[in-house]
Write a protein that holds these residues in place. Structure first.
Motif, PDB file in Angstrom:
ATOM      1  N   PHE A 203       9.233  22.921  48.857  1.00  0.00           N
ATOM      2  CA  PHE A 203       8.100  22.824  49.778  1.00  0.00           C
ATOM      3  C   PHE A 203       7.471  21.434  49.731  1.00  0.00           C
ATOM      4  O   PHE A 203       7.212  20.813  50.761  1.00  0.00           O
ATOM      5  CB  PHE A 203       7.059  23.895  49.440  1.00  0.00           C
ATOM      6  CG  PHE A 203       5.898  23.896  50.375  1.00  0.00           C
ATOM      7  CD1 PHE A 203       6.020  24.452  51.634  1.00  0.00           C
ATOM      8  CD2 PHE A 203       4.693  23.328  50.018  1.00  0.00           C
ATOM      9  CE1 PHE A 203       4.962  24.447  52.518  1.00  0.00           C
ATOM     10  CE2 PHE A 203       3.627  23.315  50.885  1.00  0.00           C
ATOM     11  CZ  PHE A 203       3.771  23.875  52.138  1.00  0.00           C
ATOM     12  N   GLN A 204       7.261  20.920  48.515  1.00  0.00           N
ATOM     13  CA  GLN A 204       6.666  19.595  48.366  1.00  0.00           C
ATOM     14  C   GLN A 204       7.594  18.534  48.956  1.00  0.00           C
ATOM     15  O   GLN A 204       7.145  17.535  49.499  1.00  0.00           O
ATOM     16  CB  GLN A 204       6.424  19.269  46.891  1.00  0.00           C
ATOM     17  CG  GLN A 204       5.774  20.382  46.105  1.00  0.00           C
ATOM     18  CD  GLN A 204       4.376  20.649  46.572  1.00  0.00           C
ATOM     19  OE1 GLN A 204       3.739  19.770  47.125  1.00  0.00           O
ATOM     20  NE2 GLN A 204       3.896  21.861  46.379  1.00  0.00           N
TER      21      GLN A 204
ATOM     22  N   LEU B 136      11.299  22.698  58.972  1.00  0.00           N
ATOM     23  CA  LEU B 136      10.498  23.740  59.629  1.00  0.00           C
ATOM     24  C   LEU B 136      10.874  25.112  59.089  1.00  0.00           C
ATOM     25  O   LEU B 136      10.017  25.944  58.772  1.00  0.00           O
ATOM     26  CB  LEU B 136      10.698  23.695  61.146  1.00  0.00           C
ATOM     27  CG  LEU B 136       9.829  24.682  61.912  1.00  0.00           C
ATOM     28  CD1 LEU B 136       8.369  24.313  61.803  1.00  0.00           C
ATOM     29  CD2 LEU B 136      10.247  24.785  63.355  1.00  0.00           C
ATOM     30  N   VAL B 137      12.186  25.340  58.952  1.00  0.00           N
ATOM     31  CA  VAL B 137      12.641  26.611  58.398  1.00  0.00           C
ATOM     32  C   VAL B 137      12.158  26.741  56.957  1.00  0.00           C
ATOM     33  O   VAL B 137      11.707  27.800  56.525  1.00  0.00           O
ATOM     34  CB  VAL B 137      14.184  26.700  58.461  1.00  0.00           C
ATOM     35  CG1 VAL B 137      14.666  27.976  57.805  1.00  0.00           C
ATOM     36  CG2 VAL B 137      14.652  26.639  59.894  1.00  0.00           C
ATOM     37  N   GLY B 138      12.209  25.608  56.210  1.00  0.00           N
ATOM     38  CA  GLY B 138      11.776  25.623  54.818  1.00  0.00           C
ATOM     39  C   GLY B 138      10.316  26.006  54.672  1.00  0.00           C
ATOM     40  O   GLY B 138       9.938  26.709  53.746  1.00  0.00           O
ATOM     41  N   VAL B 139       9.486  25.568  55.643  1.00  0.00           N
ATOM     42  CA  VAL B 139       8.060  25.888  55.572  1.00  0.00           C
ATOM     43  C   VAL B 139       7.843  27.376  55.853  1.00  0.00           C
ATOM     44  O   VAL B 139       6.942  28.001  55.311  1.00  0.00           O
ATOM     45  CB  VAL B 139       7.273  25.017  56.575  1.00  0.00           C
ATOM     46  CG1 VAL B 139       5.841  25.482  56.680  1.00  0.00           C
ATOM     47  CG2 VAL B 139       7.309  23.572  56.130  1.00  0.00           C
ATOM     48  N   SER B 140       8.693  27.954  56.716  1.00  0.00           N
ATOM     49  CA  SER B 140       8.517  29.365  57.072  1.00  0.00           C
ATOM     50  C   SER B 140       9.058  30.317  56.013  1.00  0.00           C
ATOM     51  O   SER B 140       8.713  31.481  56.002  1.00  0.00           O
ATOM     52  CB  SER B 140       9.207  29.668  58.401  1.00  0.00           C
ATOM     53  OG  SER B 140       8.586  28.939  59.422  1.00  0.00           O
ATOM     54  N   LEU B 141       9.947  29.816  55.135  1.00  0.00           N
ATOM     55  CA  LEU B 141      10.484  30.686  54.097  1.00  0.00           C
ATOM     56  C   LEU B 141       9.533  30.671  52.904  1.00  0.00           C
ATOM     57  O   LEU B 141       9.281  29.619  52.350  1.00  0.00           O
ATOM     58  CB  LEU B 141      11.850  30.180  53.635  1.00  0.00           C
ATOM     59  CG  LEU B 141      13.075  30.598  54.428  1.00  0.00           C
ATOM     60  CD1 LEU B 141      14.313  29.991  53.802  1.00  0.00           C
ATOM     61  CD2 LEU B 141      13.213  32.097  54.471  1.00  0.00           C
ATOM     62  N   PRO B 142       9.018  31.842  52.507  1.00  0.00           N
ATOM     63  CA  PRO B 142       8.165  31.856  51.330  1.00  0.00           C
ATOM     64  C   PRO B 142       8.948  31.423  50.089  1.00  0.00           C
ATOM     65  O   PRO B 142      10.158  31.660  50.012  1.00  0.00           O
ATOM     66  CB  PRO B 142       7.754  33.324  51.204  1.00  0.00           C
ATOM     67  CG  PRO B 142       8.107  33.968  52.487  1.00  0.00           C
ATOM     68  CD  PRO B 142       9.183  33.166  53.111  1.00  0.00           C
ATOM     69  N   THR B 143       8.241  30.794  49.136  1.00  0.00           N
ATOM     70  CA  THR B 143       8.876  30.282  47.924  1.00  0.00           C
ATOM     71  C   THR B 143       9.750  31.322  47.232  1.00  0.00           C
ATOM     72  O   THR B 143      10.868  31.029  46.827  1.00  0.00           O
ATOM     73  CB  THR B 143       7.800  29.833  46.924  1.00  0.00           C
ATOM     74  OG1 THR B 143       6.791  29.151  47.639  1.00  0.00           O
ATOM     75  CG2 THR B 143       8.371  28.951  45.868  1.00  0.00           C
ATOM     76  N   PHE B 144       9.221  32.533  47.117  1.00  0.00           N
ATOM     77  CA  PHE B 144       9.960  33.519  46.328  1.00  0.00           C
ATOM     78  C   PHE B 144      11.265  33.912  46.996  1.00  0.00           C
ATOM     79  O   PHE B 144      12.251  34.215  46.336  1.00  0.00           O
ATOM     80  CB  PHE B 144       9.090  34.742  46.028  1.00  0.00           C
ATOM     81  CG  PHE B 144       8.711  35.569  47.230  1.00  0.00           C
ATOM     82  CD1 PHE B 144       9.479  36.639  47.610  1.00  0.00           C
ATOM     83  CD2 PHE B 144       7.563  35.278  47.953  1.00  0.00           C
ATOM     84  CE1 PHE B 144       9.124  37.406  48.700  1.00  0.00           C
ATOM     85  CE2 PHE B 144       7.193  36.039  49.032  1.00  0.00           C
ATOM     86  CZ  PHE B 144       7.973  37.101  49.424  1.00  0.00           C
ATOM     87  N   LEU B 145      11.273  33.832  48.343  1.00  0.00           N
ATOM     88  CA  LEU B 145      12.494  34.184  49.064  1.00  0.00           C
ATOM     89  C   LEU B 145      13.575  33.133  48.816  1.00  0.00           C
ATOM     90  O   LEU B 145      14.751  33.462  48.627  1.00  0.00           O
ATOM     91  CB  LEU B 145      12.173  34.268  50.558  1.00  0.00           C
ATOM     92  CG  LEU B 145      12.953  35.298  51.346  1.00  0.00           C
ATOM     93  CD1 LEU B 145      12.862  36.651  50.689  1.00  0.00           C
ATOM     94  CD2 LEU B 145      12.440  35.368  52.765  1.00  0.00           C
ATOM     95  N   ILE B 146      13.171  31.861  48.794  1.00  0.00           N
ATOM     96  CA  ILE B 146      14.123  30.795  48.494  1.00  0.00           C
ATOM     97  C   ILE B 146      14.713  31.003  47.105  1.00  0.00           C
ATOM     98  O   ILE B 146      15.920  30.895  46.898  1.00  0.00           O
ATOM     99  CB  ILE B 146      13.423  29.417  48.587  1.00  0.00           C
ATOM    100  CG1 ILE B 146      13.004  29.158  50.033  1.00  0.00           C
ATOM    101  CG2 ILE B 146      14.335  28.313  48.091  1.00  0.00           C
ATOM    102  CD1 ILE B 146      12.160  27.937  50.229  1.00  0.00           C
TER     103      ILE B 146
END
Lengths: 313, 329
Positions: B198-199, B136-146
């Motif tokens: 994300f995937q 859930l946290v992973g979905v809320s973090l935008p890709t670029f932030l990760i």
């Protein structure tokens, strides 16, 4: 139930709200209450930024380059005036975050309303009219749905930039973004509204309205629309989170709002350049603010979806 | 069957023509192509000659037909910025993006599937709950932030991995690969993980849901009654039946991985097509934008078409539904 009986709420709008199933399920979920609180605080701070923010980061007169690159207040070289430190131009990071959230939320809300307006209108027409109109609108929706949202927003953004003269890019950037994100998000609304319209269309009250000769657009607006809006609000909440992420992503890629009026995404992009020299706070704090905002809105959306309609998945 | 294939094919061709029309419109009407090709000191007469030579005075349909014909041959003209044929630029950048995307898809599969199986089998376990919360946290973090967080941790603080570029590459004919050198592999780790995350959460949730569904079916109960070991039931019977939708979704997601690679490439300065595209948008380099647009659309259309047709062949139930549905429309 017994608890509610013992405490009769006052009548009126607020009383009805506090007495509703919705509020009951809300108050029973601590995570949701926390998410709502966080969302409210962030939106409030963003809305009243000029009064809330400790500094006015975009007023050049108040900036002092000697204050540049100060770490957060609790670190060795920190300055108590700047709680979360300062960036390369001596701007207070906390204040830029508050002003940045303002831009992010503004673009997010405007894009959601645009997508909602377009999607609901097209969905209503599609469901009510049927036939060719329906087929064309739904084919377009199918095609758009087979591409990721971010790609479509990026393309619209790119095309709009191509169409506008170069010197207008900066001042038009926010409108271009709202347009791009709004257009890329209408499909979900249209599909849902079309589905519920098809159901409502067969009910007696619509047929009665047709029989007494009310014009179709009036039936759609006055009779069908109020009955199909429930799920739209749920989609809107979840879409707000997506719109905020999309805006941040485009701004991070450098095709969103310019550095003169930065959003959270722009702030992260600016700060990214200083990551390697050790000034992590310039990029990490806006990033954390963005993540917390999106997570809270997502949690609210999930709760609203479950509370309003268990069928809607 | 033939009717369905034809209809689907026709739809794909329509989509491609629409995209080509947008690309052509961009190319022809945004700015003046002549101004972008020649210098300041070219005379008006020479401009007119060039205009005629390029056929810019021809009727709209003739020009559009020429654009489509050239695009089909892979000819998108010359980049305004790089002053080189667009096709050359894209061929140069293609291997970087494809290597990144395929490695990311593999990571997502190889990590996502076991995680999904585990959370499906041990629903209430502590580890399962942590996985679900993390996703859930992973979905809320935008890709670029990760990506930025990974760079900060492994690139700046720990200094284990390079933070930008592709490392050393080896040329195999026209294809350049970073998979054969140590620095190339090290450079690939962070971008690939960023792109895969994300995937991975998507696949994990999907496998979990499918496992829960399958474990409730009768044939699993019968397998238990036959006294088969848990392992044989879970992996021999249950997992096998969850894999069809997983493979389909992964196939469909390959397209969006390539699209999301734009963001990852931008964070890590990975020299792929996505980075080329972002630079083109920033500099209004229209031939490159048009070419990327047409190419990515082709990619999506082909993947969607292939998945649809495969589904149609594999699942007889769908055949009946489709025929019935289209029979009415």
């Amino acid at each position: 139930m017994a608890e509610q009986l013992r405490r009769p709420w006052p009548r009126g709008m607020i009383g009805r709200l506090l007495d509703s199933d919705l509020f009951y399920s809300f108050s029973r979920s601590p995570v949701t209450v926390l998410a709502a609180l966080v969302t409210a605080v962030m939106m409030g701070a963003a809305a009243f930024a000029p009064w809330v923010a400790p500094h006015t980061p975009f007023d050049l007169a108040t900036l002092d380059l000697l204050d540049a690159f100060l770490p957060p207040a609790w670190m060795p070289d920190g300055d108590p005036r700047y709680l979360l430190g300062t960036d390369d131009q001596g701007r207070d990071v906390l204040s830029t975050i508050i002003y940045g959230a303002r831009v992010s939320l503004l673009v997010g809300f405007a894009a959601v309303f645009l997508a909602m307006f377009l999607g609901v209108a097209l969905g209503l027409v599609s469901g009510y009219m049927g036939g060719m109109v329906d087929a064309v609108i739904m084919r377009i929706a199918d095609v758009q749905l087979s591409f990721p949202t971010i790609l479509i927003a990026l393309l619209i953004d790119g095309v709009a930039r191509g169409l506008l003269p170069r010197d207008m890019h900066e001042e038009m950037a926010i409108y271009v973004l709202i347009f791009a994100i709004g257009i890329s998000g209408w499909v979900q609304y249209a599909r849902t509204v079309r589905g519920s319209t098809l159901v409502e269309k067969r009910k007696e009250y619509v047929q009665a309205a047709q029989v007494i000769g009310i014009r179709p657009w009036l039936i759609m607006l006055r009779h069908v629309l109020p009955n199909v809006m429930g799920p739209v609000l749920v989609i809107g909440t979840i879409h707000l989170a997506i719109a905020i992420i999309t805006e941040a992503t485009l701004s991070f890629l450098g095709v969103g709002v310019p550095a003169t009026q930065p959003s959270l995404g722009t702030l992260i992009r600016i700060g990214n350049d200083f990551l390697f020299s050790g000034e992590w706070w310039i990029t990490i704090f806006p990033g954390a603010a963005l993540a917390i905002l999106v997570l809270s809105v997502n949690l609210l959306g999930d709760w609203l979806r479950d509370a309003l309609n268990p069928k809607l998945r | 069957m033939i009717g369905f294939v034809l209809r689907r094919l026709l739809q794909s061709i329509l989509v491609m023509l629409t995209v080509a029309l947008i690309a052509f419109g961009l190319f022809r009407y945004v700015g003046d192509p002549i101004n972008n090709l020649v210098g300041q000191d070219t005379s008006a007469v020479e401009r007119e000659q060039l205009r005629e030579k390029l056929g810019l005075d021809d009727p709209f349909l003739v020009q559009f037909a020429r654009f489509v014909k050239n695009a089909a041959k892979g000819d998108f003209g010359i980049s305004y910025r790089h002053r080189r044929p667009v096709a050359e630029l894209i061929v140069e950048r293609l291997p970087a993006t494809l290597e990144l995307s395929i490695v990311a898809a593999l990571i997502a599969l190889l990590v996502g599937v076991p995680m999904g199986v585990y959370t499906g089998l041990h629903r209430e376990g502590f580890l399962s709950r942590s996985f679900m919360t993390l996703s859930l946290v992973g979905v809320s973090l935008p890709t670029f932030l990760i990506g930025i967080l990974l760079i900060l941790l492994f690139g700046v603080v720990l200094r284990w991995l390079p933070t930008f570029g592709r490392g050393e590459v080896v040329a195999l004919g026209w294809w350049t690969t970073g998979l054969l050198t140590v620095s190339g592999l090290k450079a690939l780790i962070m971008p690939a993980i960023t792109l895969a995350l994300f995937q991975m959460t998507l696949i994990m949730r999907l496998v979990r849901a499918e496992m829960l569904e399958v474990l409730r079916t009768d044939y699993i109960k019968f397998a238990r009654a036959r006294g088969l070991s848990n392992r044989a039931i879970h992996f021999g019977h249950a997992l096998k039946n969850t894999l069809v939708p997983v493979i389909t979704i992964t196939g469909l997601q390959l397209g969006s991985i390539i699209a999301f690679a734009i963001i990852t490439e931008s964070v890590f300065q990975w020299p792929g097509m996505g980075l080329l595209f972002i630079q083109a948008i920033n500099e209004v380099d229209i031939p490159v934008m048009a070419a990327y647009l047409v190419m990515i659309a082709l990619f999506f259309v082909v993947i969607n078409l292939a998945v649809d047709l495969l589904y149609y062949l594999v699942d007889p139930r769908l055949r009946v539904d489709r025929d019935r549905a289209t029979g009415h429309g």
